[in-house]
Structure formats: C-alpha cells, structure tokens
Design an enzyme around this catalytic site. Structure first.
Site, mmCIF file in Angstrom:
data_model
loop_
_atom_site.group_PDB
_atom_site.id
_atom_site.type_symbol
_atom_site.label_atom_id
_atom_site.label_comp_id
_atom_site.label_asym_id
_atom_site.label_seq_id
_atom_site.Cartn_x
_atom_site.Cartn_y
_atom_site.Cartn_z
ATOM 1 N N TYR A 29 -3.446 20.422 44.119
ATOM 2 C CA TYR A 29 -4.447 21.486 44.002
ATOM 3 C C TYR A 29 -3.851 22.819 44.405
ATOM 4 O O TYR A 29 -3.043 22.901 45.336
ATOM 5 C CB TYR A 29 -5.645 21.183 44.906
ATOM 6 C CG TYR A 29 -6.364 19.907 44.594
ATOM 7 C CD1 TYR A 29 -6.865 19.664 43.311
ATOM 8 C CD2 TYR A 29 -6.562 18.932 45.575
ATOM 9 C CE1 TYR A 29 -7.537 18.473 43.029
ATOM 10 C CE2 TYR A 29 -7.225 17.753 45.300
ATOM 11 C CZ TYR A 29 -7.710 17.527 44.018
ATOM 12 O OH TYR A 29 -8.371 16.359 43.742
ATOM 13 N N ASP A 33 5.364 9.310 39.081
ATOM 14 C CA ASP A 33 5.127 8.076 39.833
ATOM 15 C C ASP A 33 5.892 6.897 39.264
ATOM 16 O O ASP A 33 6.516 6.141 40.003
ATOM 17 C CB ASP A 33 3.622 7.759 39.839
ATOM 18 C CG ASP A 33 2.838 8.796 40.617
ATOM 19 O OD1 ASP A 33 3.074 8.901 41.831
ATOM 20 O OD2 ASP A 33 2.028 9.523 40.010
ATOM 21 N N ASP A 80 -1.105 38.186 17.854
ATOM 22 C CA ASP A 80 -2.274 38.681 17.112
ATOM 23 C C ASP A 80 -3.231 37.559 16.720
ATOM 24 O O ASP A 80 -4.304 37.811 16.178
ATOM 25 C CB ASP A 80 -1.822 39.404 15.832
ATOM 26 C CG ASP A 80 -1.014 40.648 16.164
ATOM 27 O OD1 ASP A 80 -1.327 41.291 17.190
ATOM 28 O OD2 ASP A 80 -0.066 40.948 15.424
ATOM 29 N N ASP A 107 7.432 25.806 12.403
ATOM 30 C CA ASP A 107 6.808 26.850 11.602
ATOM 31 C C ASP A 107 5.469 27.240 12.221
ATOM 32 O O ASP A 107 5.130 28.418 12.352
ATOM 33 C CB ASP A 107 6.614 26.330 10.169
ATOM 34 C CG ASP A 107 6.061 27.418 9.267
ATOM 35 O OD1 ASP A 107 6.746 28.446 9.112
ATOM 36 O OD2 ASP A 107 4.936 27.260 8.752
ATOM 37 N N ASN A 122 -7.059 -9.543 16.030
ATOM 38 C CA ASN A 122 -7.902 -9.476 14.830
ATOM 39 C C ASN A 122 -7.086 -9.616 13.551
ATOM 40 O O ASN A 122 -7.595 -9.396 12.458
ATOM 41 C CB ASN A 122 -8.705 -8.165 14.817
ATOM 42 C CG ASN A 122 -7.809 -6.939 14.734
ATOM 43 O OD1 ASN A 122 -6.597 -7.035 14.964
ATOM 44 N ND2 ASN A 122 -8.392 -5.795 14.406
ATOM 45 N N HIS A 134 -2.215 12.464 16.564
ATOM 46 C CA HIS A 134 -1.744 12.201 17.928
ATOM 47 C C HIS A 134 -2.741 11.343 18.711
ATOM 48 O O HIS A 134 -2.386 10.315 19.296
ATOM 49 C CB HIS A 134 -1.492 13.533 18.633
ATOM 50 C CG HIS A 134 -0.842 13.430 19.970
ATOM 51 N ND1 HIS A 134 -1.552 13.223 21.133
ATOM 52 C CD2 HIS A 134 0.458 13.513 20.341
ATOM 53 C CE1 HIS A 134 -0.712 13.188 22.155
ATOM 54 N NE2 HIS A 134 0.516 13.369 21.703
ATOM 55 N N SER A 154 3.687 11.071 25.776
ATOM 56 C CA SER A 154 2.342 10.857 25.219
ATOM 57 C C SER A 154 2.073 9.396 24.919
ATOM 58 O O SER A 154 0.918 8.971 24.915
ATOM 59 C CB SER A 154 2.172 11.629 23.902
ATOM 60 O OG SER A 154 1.802 12.947 24.132
HETATM 61 CA CA LIG Z 1 -5.107 -5.333 16.067
#
Ligand SMILES: [Ca+2]
Ligand SMILES: [Ca+2]
Ligand SMILES: [Ca+2]
Length: 538
Positions: A399, A435, A259, A249, A304, A290, A459
């Site tokens: 490049y 790679d 526009d 959407d 922890n 993300h 990602s």
């Molecule tokens: Ca943790």
C-alpha cells in the site's frame, strides 16, 4: 496492459542488429535426454517425475488424492481482463450467472447498481453499448498532463515528477518506434520468403521441416530459405510477426499518442475516482482473445471431450472487463475489484500491469476491501524480464504509505524447456516481490470463436495459480484466502539452488533469487497440506 509475452522481435529483423533486444544465445547448453523438444500438450497439468516436465501435478493430485471425492463447494473466480467469449463451448457451462439478475429487461433486478449484469461487468465501455478498444499508456497520460499549455496548472504533486516522466515517455516511445521498424522489416522479409518458398514447394504449406529439406534451385530460394530458417530457429513464425506488427503499430497509433483519448466513450466523470456506476454489461467487448485464454486455463470444462481441461474442477468464472489494448485505468481496476468482492468472488485473477499508477490509493482501498472480505488476489508479475525491486508493475500488494496485502500471490512464469530455462526468458522476478513461479510458456487454452491456441506470458502463469487456489478451496472450504496463499507458497517445488538463465539478460542465477519461495507451484503437495490442515480443524 495485458501481459502476454514470449515473443521479442526487437532483434529479429534479418540483416539488422538493433540496439535493443535479447542477447544472442551463448554456446549450446547441455540438455538431459528426457527433456521434451516441443511443448507437451497441457504441460501445466503434468508431473515432473511421471511426465518429465515441470508442470504443477494437478492431474496427479486429482488421480491419487481426490479420485472419487466430490468437491464440497463451487468456487467463484473473477477474471479482470479484456473480455471473454461467452459462447465458447468449453467455457459457457462454467460462466457465472448472476442468480438474482433477470437478463435483458433493462432493470437492475438485484440492486447491485449494475443493470443486466448476467456474467459480470464492463467498466471500459459506455451506457450506449460502445466500448473502449484501444487506450493510451499511463505514461502518455501523465506526460500529456505535464505538457499542458499553462505550466502553473500542472497539479503540484505531479510537477516535480514531470522531468522524469517526460524522459521515460521519450525513451519508451522511441524503443517502440525502433521495434516497429524492425518488425515491419521482419514482416516484409518473412512474407517475401514464404511467397518464394511456397512456389519452390509447389504450393505445399511452408513448414520448418519442408524448408530445411528443400534444395535451393536459385539464389532467390536460397536467400528465402536462409531468412525463413533463421527466424524459425528462434521460434518465430509468420503469424507471430503479424501479431507483433499489429501490437507495435497500435502502440504508436494509440498507446503513445498524446492526442488520443477514448475516455469519452465511457461517459463517466473520469476524475471522480469514487464513482462506482458506469460501463455496460458487454463482457466480451471488441477483443476477447486474452481474457478467453486466461479464463480457460482456470476453468475450461473438464472431461467434456472438448479441447482442454481447466485446473479447477468446480468453478464459476465471472468476467470483469477493465483492460483495453493499452493501459488499464486505476479507477476501473478499483471498481472491478470491488464488483468482484461484492458479488461473491473468492479469487480474483489479475493478468495485467503497468509501470505507473497515478490513482493507486483508489486501487489500494479496493484491495483492502478484498482483504477484509477474505478474497484472494492473484497477479501476474509482468513480462519485461525485469527485477520488480527496481521496476514496479502495478497493481502491487504494497500500500502507498505502508502496509501490505497478505492475501495476494504474485506469479512469475516458468517454462517447460528444462531446468536451466526454468524461469521464462520474459518473466519479471523479485526476491521479495514475486511469491512463486507457475507454467506460462506455450500454454494451450481457449480463444474466441470456439478454438484453442498456445500463448505465453505471466498472464498464463497467474491463472494456473488461480485454478489451483480454486481447486483447493473447492475441496477444503474451511480454508481462508490466507491459508490458501500459505499452502501454495509453502508447497511449491523448491528449486532454490538450481542455476537458471536470468530473465531479460540470461545471466546465470540461482532460481531462489528470483522469488520468495524459490519454487514452482505444486498441486499434489498443496492438496496434501490442505488435507492435513482441514483434518486438524475437524
Ligand atoms: Ca474441456
Ligand atoms: Ca444488477
Ligand atoms: Ca435485469
């Protein structure tokens, strides 16, 4: 565009057979009994021989090679992304804090040009604190420039490309429109099915196991059960459909809308690509889902007792917000890279990409700056299931005009689903362009609000490699960015001759044809090689 993947809804609307989307699955493939049937928790950290899943063996490396050894350095990793939840308990202690900046006094205390930049910077926002949430796609911006009223005023370098840009825009937009229709159909069907099934289950929550066990008492329930099971068998959930609906959407509403132009929010002189100072210090922004997930994979606090362990044991995370919902702007990416380099980052994670890059020379110049300063760039290959030798995903290490950035790792996504599915179905690939592969399917990590969710995409694979690079640099500080790249690529577990389903079309292909290394990154072997290299220099 942020590169989440995993869900292709192009073909999932029940009773429809759209023209795009994944090919139907072939005959069932044999699976070794040792392959797990659900994604093992934190599988990216696990070891193939010990845990029967092709993770990166980072926990084994910590246990067997680094137990009792203190990291020699804390590594600053910049995450160029859509924003980070700075309050997340599993991230906050590892956020970079700009040591020479005083918070909230409206003064640029360290003189780096950015006022009150405590944890990084936001180039997708304005000085008044407003932020760009949605943006257009780059193809839409180019298409709009091609279509301006007076054709003579189209820039001369753009004019010859306009026919191709227009055709590409039309094609991409119509695919998105068709997909949105399919997703809407799937959403309605799924919602209706869940409603009927909830009633049939007397209010119990609807799960695949419960629905499968259900004995339909009416035609309605039978149909709802069939629709639900059909979607569930493809691993598609109600939540995923809702997310896809929102995403498509937004593509039509903003991404392909000629526009729509939110750049006024930033208030910069947009066409001056040399301009460095603009934006604001809000590194969370309007949607940090993300970036928070990416950051956790690299550097969630280890040991922890909270949520997940990141890969890097001694790390600080710098967030640079430059990627809205839509395509990032080259100018912002160039500035984000420069900010990271100039403020001490050793590694830059880039989990984003787009098929057009009109200001590539500005990004190239920033990449050269990173290379000169010894900063390692790690980039997600993208989620189109395409060969990058035919379809580029920018930024690239090549490049414009020639030459190539050495300290750059391009990362494809691997899955936990067994050897023949080693390459994630959505991952881009390329014999010379990618790679290495790294885990990027069903990765559990931090999300805004203090929680944890599983996400899939290149990602997620890119920050696995960024975390590994930070781990190596923290124990072996004499290694250069180029050393770390060489170690990671050389020690990747080789699956060169393994036949896998090619992403995008499921054609059987050797895994070695999908990347330069033909391998999945391996922390255990990487640490061994780093140890040897560091010893050789003493
Ligand atoms: Ca943790
Ligand atoms: Ca400053
Ligand atoms: Ca200040």
């Amino acid at each position: 565009m942020l590169v989440l993947g995993g869900l292709s809804l192009a073909a999932c609307a029940p009773g429809t057979r759209p023209s795009t989307g994944p090919t139907p699955a072939g005959p069932p493939r044999p699976q070794a009994t040792s392959i797990p049937t659900e994604s093992p928790r934190d599988w990216q950290l696990l070891d193939w021989s010990a845990d029967s899943v092709i993770g990166i063996s980072s926990e084994r490396a910590m246990r067997e090679l680094l137990a009792g050894v203190q990291p020699a350095d804390t590594i600053l990793v910049a995450v160029i992304d859509g924003g980070i939840d700075t309050a997340h308990v599993d991230l906050r202690p590892n956020l970079w804090v700009n040591p020479r900046e005083v918070a909230g006094n409206g003064v640029d205390d360290d003189g780096n040009g950015y006022v009150d930049d405590m944890h990084g910077w936001n180039f997708a926002g304005g000085a008044d604190g407003q932020n760009v949430n949605h943006d257009t796609f780059e193809v839409t911006r180019l298409y709009a420039r091609c279509r301006i009223a007076n054709p003579d005023s189209v820039p001369a370098d753009l004019r010859p490309r306009c026919p191709q840009i227009s055709a590409d825009y039309d094609q991409r937009r119509s695919v998105a429109e068709r997909t949105l229709l399919n997703v809407k159909g799937a959403d309605q069907a799924m919602n209706r099915a869940v409603e009927v099934l909830t009633q049939a289950l007397n209010g119990d929550s609807v799960t695949p196991a419960r629905v499968e066990a259900l004995q339909p008492t009416s035609g309605d329930v039978r149909q709802a059960r069939q629709i639900y099971m059909q979607l569930a068998s493809q691993g598609i959930t109600q939540k995923e459909i809702a997310e896809a609906l929102k995403a498509y959407d937004s593509q039509i509403r903003y991404g392909y809308n000629t526009d729509f132009d939110p750049r006024g929010i930033v208030g910069d002189d947009y066409h001056d690509v040399a301009q460095r100072i603009y934006g604001n210090n809000d590194v969370m922004g309007p949607d940090a889902s993300h970036g928070t997930h990416v950051a956790g994979i690299i550097g969630a606090v280890r040991g922890n007792g909270q949520g997940i362990d990141g890969i890097a044991p001694a790390v600080r995370l710098m967030m640079i917000r430059a990627v809205p919902d839509g395509d990032e702007r080259d100018k912002d990416i160039a500035n984000a890279i420069r900010y990271a380099v100039d403020n001490g980052a050793r590694i830059i994670n880039m989990s984003f990409g787009k098929p057009y890059s009109p200001q590539k020379p500005a990004v190239d110049a920033a990449v050269r700056h990173a290379q000169e300063k010894g900063v390692l760039l790690i980039h997600a290959a993208g989620n189109d299931g395409e060969d990058l030798s035919r379809n580029e995903s920018f930024p690239t290490p090549v490049y414009q005009g020639g030459g190539r950035a050495d300290s750059w790792i391009e990362v494809g996504a691997s899955s936990w689903k067994g050897l023949d599915s080693l390459a994630a179905s959505f991952s881009n690939y390329g014999r010379n362009e990618v790679d290495v592969f790294a885990p990027g399917v069903d990765i559990l990590s931090t999300v805004p609000g203090g929680g944890y969710e599983r996400n899939s995409g290149t990602s997620m694979a890119s920050p696995v490699v960024s975390g590994l690079a930070a781990l190596l640099m923290s124990y072996y500080p004499s290694l250069s960015a180029a050393d770390v790249k060489r170690i990671i690529v050389t020690t990747a577990t080789p699956f060169r001759d393994q036949v896998v389903a090619r992403p995008g079309d499921d054609t059987p292909v050797r895994f070695g044809e999908l990347s330069a290394s033909g391998g999945v990154v391996n922390a255990l072997e990487a640490v061994r090689m780093a140890q040897q290299m560091a010893q050789g220099r003493e």
